[in-house]
Design a protein around this motif. Structure first.
Motif, PDB file in Angstrom:
ATOM      1  N   MET A   1     -11.479   5.487  18.129  1.00  0.00           N
ATOM      2  CA  MET A   1     -10.271   4.962  18.776  1.00  0.00           C
ATOM      3  C   MET A   1      -9.287   4.464  17.719  1.00  0.00           C
ATOM      4  O   MET A   1      -9.671   3.944  16.684  1.00  0.00           O
ATOM      5  CB  MET A   1     -10.625   3.808  19.718  1.00  0.00           C
ATOM      6  CG  MET A   1     -11.415   4.214  20.956  1.00  0.00           C
ATOM      7  SD  MET A   1     -11.510   2.890  22.173  1.00  0.00           S
ATOM      8  CE  MET A   1     -12.494   1.690  21.258  1.00  0.00           C
ATOM      9  N   ASP A   2      -7.987   4.622  18.020  1.00  0.00           N
ATOM     10  CA  ASP A   2      -6.951   4.171  17.108  1.00  0.00           C
ATOM     11  C   ASP A   2      -6.785   2.653  17.169  1.00  0.00           C
ATOM     12  O   ASP A   2      -6.926   2.035  18.223  1.00  0.00           O
ATOM     13  CB  ASP A   2      -5.631   4.854  17.453  1.00  0.00           C
ATOM     14  CG  ASP A   2      -5.675   6.352  17.207  1.00  0.00           C
ATOM     15  OD1 ASP A   2      -5.656   6.743  16.033  1.00  0.00           O
ATOM     16  OD2 ASP A   2      -5.742   7.109  18.198  1.00  0.00           O
ATOM     17  N   MET A   3      -6.437   2.075  16.019  1.00  0.00           N
ATOM     18  CA  MET A   3      -6.307   0.627  15.903  1.00  0.00           C
ATOM     19  C   MET A   3      -4.931   0.162  16.366  1.00  0.00           C
ATOM     20  O   MET A   3      -3.917   0.817  16.098  1.00  0.00           O
ATOM     21  CB  MET A   3      -6.539   0.200  14.461  1.00  0.00           C
ATOM     22  CG  MET A   3      -6.427  -1.286  14.207  1.00  0.00           C
ATOM     23  SD  MET A   3      -7.847  -2.209  14.867  1.00  0.00           S
ATOM     24  CE  MET A   3      -9.103  -1.825  13.638  1.00  0.00           C
ATOM     25  N   ILE A   4      -4.893  -0.974  17.047  1.00  0.00           N
ATOM     26  CA  ILE A   4      -3.657  -1.628  17.458  1.00  0.00           C
ATOM     27  C   ILE A   4      -3.590  -2.989  16.784  1.00  0.00           C
ATOM     28  O   ILE A   4      -4.534  -3.778  16.860  1.00  0.00           O
ATOM     29  CB  ILE A   4      -3.593  -1.809  18.986  1.00  0.00           C
ATOM     30  CG1 ILE A   4      -3.661  -0.454  19.691  1.00  0.00           C
ATOM     31  CG2 ILE A   4      -2.314  -2.566  19.379  1.00  0.00           C
ATOM     32  CD1 ILE A   4      -3.759  -0.566  21.203  1.00  0.00           C
ATOM     33  N   LYS A  30     -11.093  -2.140  22.783  1.00  0.00           N
ATOM     34  CA  LYS A  30     -11.650  -3.035  21.764  1.00  0.00           C
ATOM     35  C   LYS A  30     -11.170  -2.783  20.339  1.00  0.00           C
ATOM     36  O   LYS A  30     -11.442  -3.606  19.457  1.00  0.00           O
ATOM     37  CB  LYS A  30     -13.181  -2.938  21.784  1.00  0.00           C
ATOM     38  CG  LYS A  30     -13.820  -3.353  23.114  1.00  0.00           C
ATOM     39  CD  LYS A  30     -13.513  -4.802  23.450  1.00  0.00           C
ATOM     40  CE  LYS A  30     -14.216  -5.244  24.731  1.00  0.00           C
ATOM     41  NZ  LYS A  30     -13.878  -6.652  25.082  1.00  0.00           N
ATOM     42  N   ASN A  31     -10.467  -1.709  20.098  1.00  0.00           N
ATOM     43  CA  ASN A  31     -10.111  -1.385  18.717  1.00  0.00           C
ATOM     44  C   ASN A  31      -8.746  -1.996  18.371  1.00  0.00           C
ATOM     45  O   ASN A  31      -7.712  -1.321  18.372  1.00  0.00           O
ATOM     46  CB  ASN A  31     -10.090   0.130  18.507  1.00  0.00           C
ATOM     47  CG  ASN A  31     -10.214   0.494  17.043  1.00  0.00           C
ATOM     48  OD1 ASN A  31     -10.766  -0.257  16.246  1.00  0.00           O
ATOM     49  ND2 ASN A  31      -9.700   1.654  16.678  1.00  0.00           N
ATOM     50  N   TYR A  32      -8.762  -3.262  18.080  1.00  0.00           N
ATOM     51  CA  TYR A  32      -7.532  -3.983  17.762  1.00  0.00           C
ATOM     52  C   TYR A  32      -7.839  -5.068  16.745  1.00  0.00           C
ATOM     53  O   TYR A  32      -8.994  -5.456  16.532  1.00  0.00           O
ATOM     54  CB  TYR A  32      -6.945  -4.632  19.018  1.00  0.00           C
ATOM     55  CG  TYR A  32      -7.853  -5.675  19.639  1.00  0.00           C
ATOM     56  CD1 TYR A  32      -7.862  -6.989  19.164  1.00  0.00           C
ATOM     57  CD2 TYR A  32      -8.718  -5.346  20.674  1.00  0.00           C
ATOM     58  CE1 TYR A  32      -8.717  -7.940  19.702  1.00  0.00           C
ATOM     59  CE2 TYR A  32      -9.574  -6.289  21.226  1.00  0.00           C
ATOM     60  CZ  TYR A  32      -9.562  -7.579  20.729  1.00  0.00           C
ATOM     61  OH  TYR A  32     -10.420  -8.524  21.266  1.00  0.00           O
ATOM     62  N   TYR A  84      -0.280   1.457  15.477  1.00  0.00           N
ATOM     63  CA  TYR A  84       0.342   0.931  16.686  1.00  0.00           C
ATOM     64  C   TYR A  84       0.466  -0.585  16.612  1.00  0.00           C
ATOM     65  O   TYR A  84      -0.393  -1.269  16.043  1.00  0.00           O
ATOM     66  CB  TYR A  84      -0.465   1.348  17.919  1.00  0.00           C
ATOM     67  CG  TYR A  84      -0.620   2.840  18.023  1.00  0.00           C
ATOM     68  CD1 TYR A  84       0.444   3.647  18.423  1.00  0.00           C
ATOM     69  CD2 TYR A  84      -1.826   3.460  17.683  1.00  0.00           C
ATOM     70  CE1 TYR A  84       0.312   5.029  18.491  1.00  0.00           C
ATOM     71  CE2 TYR A  84      -1.964   4.838  17.753  1.00  0.00           C
ATOM     72  CZ  TYR A  84      -0.892   5.622  18.155  1.00  0.00           C
ATOM     73  OH  TYR A  84      -1.021   6.976  18.213  1.00  0.00           O
ATOM     74  N   ILE A  85       1.546  -1.100  17.216  1.00  0.00           N
ATOM     75  CA  ILE A  85       1.882  -2.525  17.116  1.00  0.00           C
ATOM     76  C   ILE A  85       2.255  -3.075  18.475  1.00  0.00           C
ATOM     77  O   ILE A  85       2.900  -2.403  19.286  1.00  0.00           O
ATOM     78  CB  ILE A  85       3.056  -2.739  16.139  1.00  0.00           C
ATOM     79  CG1 ILE A  85       2.617  -2.511  14.703  1.00  0.00           C
ATOM     80  CG2 ILE A  85       3.638  -4.142  16.267  1.00  0.00           C
ATOM     81  CD1 ILE A  85       3.737  -2.626  13.709  1.00  0.00           C
ATOM     82  N   PHE A 103      -2.041   2.050  25.866  1.00  0.00           N
ATOM     83  CA  PHE A 103      -2.436   3.008  24.839  1.00  0.00           C
ATOM     84  C   PHE A 103      -2.666   4.394  25.446  1.00  0.00           C
ATOM     85  O   PHE A 103      -2.261   5.416  24.872  1.00  0.00           O
ATOM     86  CB  PHE A 103      -3.688   2.546  24.109  1.00  0.00           C
ATOM     87  CG  PHE A 103      -4.119   3.472  23.016  1.00  0.00           C
ATOM     88  CD1 PHE A 103      -3.440   3.508  21.812  1.00  0.00           C
ATOM     89  CD2 PHE A 103      -5.201   4.327  23.190  1.00  0.00           C
ATOM     90  CE1 PHE A 103      -3.819   4.379  20.796  1.00  0.00           C
ATOM     91  CE2 PHE A 103      -5.597   5.188  22.194  1.00  0.00           C
ATOM     92  CZ  PHE A 103      -4.893   5.219  20.987  1.00  0.00           C
ATOM     93  N   GLN A 104      -3.289   4.431  26.599  1.00  0.00           N
ATOM     94  CA  GLN A 104      -3.539   5.713  27.263  1.00  0.00           C
ATOM     95  C   GLN A 104      -2.224   6.402  27.610  1.00  0.00           C
ATOM     96  O   GLN A 104      -2.062   7.609  27.370  1.00  0.00           O
ATOM     97  CB  GLN A 104      -4.361   5.488  28.532  1.00  0.00           C
ATOM     98  CG  GLN A 104      -4.720   6.760  29.277  1.00  0.00           C
ATOM     99  CD  GLN A 104      -5.462   6.476  30.570  1.00  0.00           C
ATOM    100  OE1 GLN A 104      -4.935   5.809  31.462  1.00  0.00           O
ATOM    101  NE2 GLN A 104      -6.700   6.955  30.655  1.00  0.00           N
TER     102      GLN A 104
END
Length: 326
Positions: A1-4, A30-32, A84-85, A103-104
């Motif tokens: 998953m991409d980080m935010i 959860k990827n933040y 992403y921010i 995000f989706q």
């Protein structure tokens, strides 16, 4: 998953900060990582930030001298490394599925910005913005999004309530030491974005501080709003067909400025600014009356604000408020 990266500027919000941070920690996505910027707090906010950072590996804290909201956001941007921010004001909170939904929608539509609906949170009641809880996506290109912004629909200027692609902030920063800082850069972000999405599901809780009336009374720092309104016109070089939409937004902004001159004392103290804004309205009378993007009720409000009738109504309202407060 991409980080935010979630940037949370913090200043003297010890009463609300834990609720804000906890709402992020309880996300289904959860990827933040959380970037807390303690902007010189004088209460226990800084200590609360440190306590959370010591407990949770995904939280980073930066303490800095007080520089204002823009300075704190800029610090957060400089510390951010993810694609992403998101910005969250430290007295607000978000629904548990906010990151997952936004995000989706952003990735599925290859968008650069996704905005969501929100609740106004008052002390004793809640109000939903636009009262639309459907899952329908409103998808815009850059020009369409800017038009929607000027029309004061769906897309607002606020930094919060949005998920961004980090690339939009290259060579873009918030103006330090100014209020209405969001208006200063929203058009830059929208013009750089290829696709913008509005998701009407209310995922954000925007707290309304019902404090002193003085918070909504004109002072010299409010003049910067006029400068921001003027700067927005630069987008007309790229999209000249948005002239009427821009002018509608401009004159509603002038109304907002005039509405801050609530008392004779303020009108006398800042007579030069007051008369300047009234002159702008007077010279724009024809444009206001013929502008198809301004509703009739809004036109009447623009024309009445600052008139002797409006002053009488405003004075009565203020006295009624003071009576209820005493």
């Amino acid at each position: 998953m991409d980080m935010i990266d979630i940037i949370i500027p913090v200043y003297n919000v010890e009463k609300y900060l834990k609720k804000c941070i906890n709402s992020v920690l309880h996300q289904t996505y959860k990827n933040y990582q959380i970037i807390l910027i303690d902007d010189g707090s004088t209460d226990s906010s800084g200590k609360i930030c440190d306590e959370y950072a010591n407990r949770f590996a995904q939280i980073t804290v930066k303490h800095q001298p007080n520089g204002g909201l823009s300075a704190a956001r800029n610090t957060g941007l400089s510390m951010s490394s993810s694609q992403y921010i998101m910005f969250i004001d430290s007295d607000d909170w978000i629904e548990p599925n906010t990151l997952e939904i936004l995000f989706q929608k952003l990735t599925q539509n290859k968008a650069d910005i996704v905005c969501c609906g929100f609740f106004f949170e008052f002390e004793n009641y809640q109000k939903t913005w636009h009262k639309n809880t459907s899952d329908k996506n409103y998808i815009y290109n850059s020009q369409e999004a800017i038009k929607t912004f000027f029309l004061r629909k769906k897309i607002g200027a606020a930094a919060w309530g949005k998920l961004y692609n980090r690339k939009l902030f290259e060579n873009v920063s918030y103006p330090v030491g100014e209020i209405h800082e969001d208006i200063a850069i929203i058009i830059q972000l929208l013009s750089k974005a290829s696709t913008i999405i509005y998701c009407p599901i209310p995922l954000w809780h925007y707290r309304q501080q019902e404090g002193s009336l003085s918070r909504n009374i004109y002072s010299k720092k409010n003049y910067v709003l006029y400068n921001h309104l003027i700067s927005l016109s630069s987008i007309l070089k790229k999209y000249p067909n948005l002239q009427e939409e821009y002018e509608g937004y401009f004159y509603v902004g002038i109304k907002s400025l005039l509405s801050l001159f609530k008392t004779n004392e303020v009108r006398i103290k800042y007579a030069s600014d007051y008369n300047f804004f009234r002159t702008i309205r007077k010279k724009g009378l024809y444009k206001i009356l013929t502008n198809k993007t301004i509703e009739l009720k809004e036109k009447i409000s623009i024309l009445l604000i600052g008139s002797s009738f409006h002053k009488s109504v405003s004075y009565t309202h203020l006295r009624a408020h003071e009576t209820r407060s005493n």
